[in-house]
Design a protein around this motif. Structure first.
Motif, PDB file in Angstrom:
ATOM      1  N   ALA A  83      44.617 180.314 -49.875  1.00 46.98           N
ATOM      2  CA  ALA A  83      45.134 178.978 -50.146  1.00 46.98           C
ATOM      3  C   ALA A  83      46.648 178.904 -50.036  1.00 46.98           C
ATOM      4  CB  ALA A  83      44.689 178.500 -51.535  1.00 46.98           C
ATOM      5  N   VAL A  84      47.324 180.029 -50.264  1.00 48.16           N
ATOM      6  CA  VAL A  84      48.786 180.050 -50.146  1.00 48.16           C
ATOM      7  C   VAL A  84      49.222 180.651 -48.809  1.00 48.16           C
ATOM      8  CG1 VAL A  84      49.158 180.101 -52.625  1.00 48.16           C
ATOM      9  CG2 VAL A  84      48.978 182.266 -51.383  1.00 48.16           C
ATOM     10  N   GLY A  85      48.299 180.644 -47.844  1.00 52.01           N
ATOM     11  CA  GLY A  85      48.646 181.033 -46.482  1.00 52.01           C
ATOM     12  C   GLY A  85      48.513 182.501 -46.162  1.00 52.01           C
ATOM     13  N   ASP A  86      47.953 183.294 -47.059  1.00 52.66           N
ATOM     14  CA  ASP A  86      47.840 184.734 -46.837  1.00 52.66           C
ATOM     15  C   ASP A  86      46.384 185.093 -46.575  1.00 52.66           C
ATOM     16  OD1 ASP A  86      47.989 187.447 -46.749  1.00 52.66           O
ATOM     17  OD2 ASP A  86      48.781 187.730 -48.771  1.00 52.66           O
ATOM     18  N   SER A  87      46.002 185.146 -45.318  1.00 51.62           N
ATOM     19  CA  SER A  87      44.647 185.566 -44.965  1.00 51.62           C
ATOM     20  C   SER A  87      44.601 187.043 -44.601  1.00 51.62           C
ATOM     21  CB  SER A  87      44.115 184.735 -43.790  1.00 51.62           C
ATOM     22  OG  SER A  87      44.940 184.924 -42.637  1.00 51.62           O
ATOM     23  N   ARG A  88      45.763 187.648 -44.387  1.00 48.52           N
ATOM     24  CA  ARG A  88      45.813 189.057 -43.967  1.00 48.52           C
ATOM     25  C   ARG A  88      45.468 190.007 -45.124  1.00 48.52           C
ATOM     26  NH1 ARG A  88      49.926 193.000 -43.756  1.00 48.52           N
ATOM     27  NH2 ARG A  88      49.657 194.522 -42.057  1.00 48.52           N
ATOM     28  N   THR A  89      46.036 189.748 -46.305  1.00 52.36           N
ATOM     29  CA  THR A  89      45.795 190.647 -47.437  1.00 52.36           C
ATOM     30  C   THR A  89      44.322 190.687 -47.846  1.00 52.36           C
ATOM     31  OG1 THR A  89      48.049 190.319 -48.250  1.00 52.36           O
ATOM     32  CG2 THR A  89      46.438 191.182 -49.809  1.00 52.36           C
ATOM     33  N   PRO A  90      43.635 189.527 -48.011  1.00 53.86           N
ATOM     34  CA  PRO A  90      42.197 189.600 -48.321  1.00 53.86           C
ATOM     35  C   PRO A  90      41.402 190.324 -47.244  1.00 53.86           C
ATOM     36  CG  PRO A  90      43.027 187.393 -48.737  1.00 53.86           C
ATOM     37  CD  PRO A  90      44.121 188.134 -48.031  1.00 53.86           C
TER      38      PRO A  90
END
Length: 209
Positions: free
Chosen positions: A153-160
């Protein structure tokens, strides 16, 4: 890492955000594939049938959970983009409370209805016990998607995605450990899966904290 989706090249931002999601969705399917492969090799065809007997129900419940968590992330993304961080934190807390409530309700209902579900699916009696053990453990581990949805939701799809990839690899070793070393059978495959997913969720929690 939080990333603003309203600053910069829109196409580049969307592609860099969407690619980990696409690969992550494929990885999400590997849990059952890995379970099936290891169970089939280690325990035989009847155990393999037990793991696959309720896969459609598992995907239905999991899809509902993922949809709820994605919905809870919508207002978080909205207020993050608007720079209203106090409001965003309120929605994160409210979403967490709702996620826990939904998980508790679904886990209770699915656990109580586990046997009737398998009867409705006409699961043969010779694999019923293993199918029941596998499905019951899977249903007891429903809640782990909310934290990754907040990161997205805060624009971080890489870490998940990285945590999910680690979890998928860990699931292989846990499957082998629970099935071959501990001799837990089909339930061991389910325990390995929810343990790997729980570790992924804890990594998300530590990262957010």
């Amino acid at each position: 890492m939080a990333t603003s989706m309203v600053k910069g090249n829109p196409v580049k931002l969307m592609l860099s955000f969407a690619f980990p999601l696409l690969i992550g969705n494929l990885l999400q399917q590997t849990y059952n594939i890995i379970d099936a492969a290891i169970v089939g090799q280690a325990l035989g065809p009847e155990a393999l049938a037990s793991v696959g007997a309720s896969s459609s129900v598992q995907f239905l419940v999991l899809g509902f959970c993922i949809g709820c968590c994605a919905g809870f992330g919508v207002p978080v993304a909205k207020y993050f983009g608007a720079g209203k961080l106090d409001k965003m934190r309120d929605y994160i807390f409210n979403g967490a409370a709702l996620a826990v409530l939904i998980a508790a309700i679904l886990t209770t209902l699915c656990s109580l209805l586990c046997a009737p579900i398998l009867h409705l699916l006409s699961v043969p009696s010779d694999i019923f016990a293993d199918a029941y053990a596998y499905q019951l453990v899977i249903f007891l581990g429903i809640l782990y998607n909310y934290l990754s949805s907040i990161l997205r939701a805060v624009g971080d799809s890489r870490t998940p995605f990285l945590f999910l990839a680690f979890s998928a690899i860990l699931n292989i070793f846990l499957d082998l450990f629970c099935i071959i070393i501990l001799h837990l059978g089909c339930a061991g495959a389910a325990i390995a899966t929810i343990s790997a997913q729980a570790i992924s969720g804890l990594l998300c929690l530590f990262f957010i904290s």
